[in-house]
Scaffold this motif. Structure first.
Motif, short mmCIF file in Angstrom:
data_model
loop_
_atom_site.label_atom_id
_atom_site.label_comp_id
_atom_site.label_asym_id
_atom_site.label_seq_id
_atom_site.Cartn_x
_atom_site.Cartn_y
_atom_site.Cartn_z
N GLY A 114 18.90 -9.05 0.99
CA GLY A 114 18.24 -7.61 0.96
C GLY A 114 19.29 -6.75 1.60
O GLY A 114 19.46 -7.11 2.79
N GLY A 140 18.90 -7.89 -3.41
CA GLY A 140 18.11 -6.64 -3.52
C GLY A 140 18.78 -5.55 -3.00
O GLY A 140 19.40 -5.45 -1.94
N THR A 163 16.70 -3.40 -7.65
CA THR A 163 16.81 -2.20 -6.95
C THR A 163 15.49 -1.33 -6.72
O THR A 163 14.74 -1.51 -7.56
CB THR A 163 17.84 -1.34 -7.60
OG1 THR A 163 17.51 -1.05 -8.84
CG2 THR A 163 19.25 -1.59 -7.40
N ASP A 164 15.35 -0.83 -5.52
CA ASP A 164 13.86 -0.04 -5.21
C ASP A 164 13.67 0.98 -6.39
O ASP A 164 12.61 1.03 -6.83
CB ASP A 164 14.25 0.67 -3.95
CG ASP A 164 14.08 -0.44 -2.77
OD1 ASP A 164 13.89 -1.53 -3.08
OD2 ASP A 164 14.55 -0.01 -1.53
N ASN A 173 11.46 -4.87 -5.46
CA ASN A 173 12.01 -5.53 -4.54
C ASN A 173 12.27 -7.14 -5.32
O ASN A 173 11.94 -7.35 -6.26
CB ASN A 173 11.29 -5.54 -3.13
CG ASN A 173 10.13 -6.28 -3.26
OD1 ASN A 173 9.76 -7.08 -4.05
ND2 ASN A 173 9.16 -5.74 -2.54
N MET A 198 10.92 -8.41 3.85
CA MET A 198 11.44 -9.28 2.82
C MET A 198 11.20 -10.73 3.30
O MET A 198 10.82 -11.54 2.40
CB MET A 198 12.79 -9.08 2.43
CG MET A 198 13.19 -9.69 1.43
SD MET A 198 14.87 -9.76 1.16
CE MET A 198 15.35 -11.11 2.06
#
Ligand code: FAD
Ligand code: FES
Length: 260
Positions: A114, A140, A163-164, A173, A198
């Motif tokens: 992430g 991510g 992607t957020d 996420n 995460m």
């Protein structure tokens, strides 16, 4: 662990605030394990603490190693202003690194990264692939603008993105990607590096898997186990005083070894 003045052979910007730097020096001979980090002195007299940055790639033949970092404060800003031919005082490699030997050829690994936790997962995935492991990447990012290294991961194996803001890959996420993937198959090992939230989610989703390896981030001073600046608590400790040092006992821990 050794210390050396390494030379920058290239530096390029990959995305806003994200830089890739390649260094050369004898220290590369000591680098083997993915997930280890180097501790870099900021070349400015008023900045005493080194900055820990994960090793993104090791190339023994070329005697080079690569790091990818995001500018956060003054230290990383100074790094971003350096150029080819400049030198950096580097200590390393530090930390334990990811366990790649728990898997055998033909087995499957989930490699999860992430944001700025993605860089060390590239060397990890390269080594897993060399060992005949099937790798599936789950990466991510906040948004498409700050995504980097997508093609490099795709070249190593199946790569899924989140992607957020939904501007690239699945919206949300990497948890969404993982929940979808485990409906179809279970990995033999899981490796993750990224924000604490995460890592917690990964530990929860794979709570039955004994091979879940998480790379932790803590503020560090000495970087080699002497100052206790980087401790993290361990589970089932009623006294609350037992801890592990992220710099030399980590930064990689099995999910059940630490309190996230
Ligand atoms: P400032 O906020 O000005 O730093 C002030 C002090 O806090 C410095 O001593 C700094 O080292 C410390 N600090 C600040 N943020 C962090 C943080 N998140 N983690 C640890 N110490 C911090 N960043 C990357 O961009 N790429 C990487 O590959 C990477 N790998 C890392 C591996 C490990 C094992 C750890 C512990 C951290 C890693 N980081 C990585 C985070 C990186 O160390 C910090 O972003 C960096 O030290 C910030 O320094 P600064 O001077 O720019 O920021
Ligand atoms: Fe000094 Fe970890 S940073 S013990």
């Amino acid at each position: 662990m050794k210390q050396e003045i390494m030379t920058i052979i290239s530096q390029q910007q990959l995305a806003p605030r994200i830089f890739q730097m390649t260094l050369t020096g004898d220290l590369v001979k000591e680098m083997d394990k993915p997930g280890q980090f180097i501790h870099i002195k900021v070349p400015r007299a008023d900045m005493l603490l080194r900055r820990p940055i994960s090793i993104n790639q090791i190339n023994k033949e070329a005697k080079t190693c690569t790091i990818i970092y995001r500018t956060e404060g003054d230290g990383t800003k100074v790094f971003s202003e350096l150029t080819t031919g400049d030198s950096l005082d580097v200590m390393g490699p530090l930390g334990n690194g990811f366990d790649v030997d728990c898997l055998t050829s033909g087995q499957k690994a989930y490699v999860i990264g992430g944001g700025i936790g993605i860089p060390p997962m590239y060397e990890l995935s390269k080594q897993l692939k060399q060992n005949g492991i099937e790798v599936i990447h789950f990466l991510g990012y906040a948004s498409k603008d700050v995504a980097y290294f997508q093609d490099e991961f795709i070249a190593l194996g199946d790569t899924r993105f989140a992607t957020d803001d939904g501007s690239f890959g699945v919206e949300g996420n990497v948890g969404n990607l993982l929940l979808d993937a485990i409906q179809k198959e279970q990995p033999d090992a899981v490796y993750a590096c990224g924000a604490n939230g995460m890592l917690k989610m990964v530990a929860q989703v794979f709570s039955d898997n004994p091979n879940v390896f998480l790379s932790l981030e803590q503020r560090m001073a000495c970087g080699m186990g002497a100052c206790y600046a980087c401790v993290c608590h361990v589970p089932d400790d009623e006294t609350g005083v037992k801890s592990v040092k992220v710099c030399d006992e980590g930064p990689i821990f099995r999910a059940n070894e630490v309190v996230l």
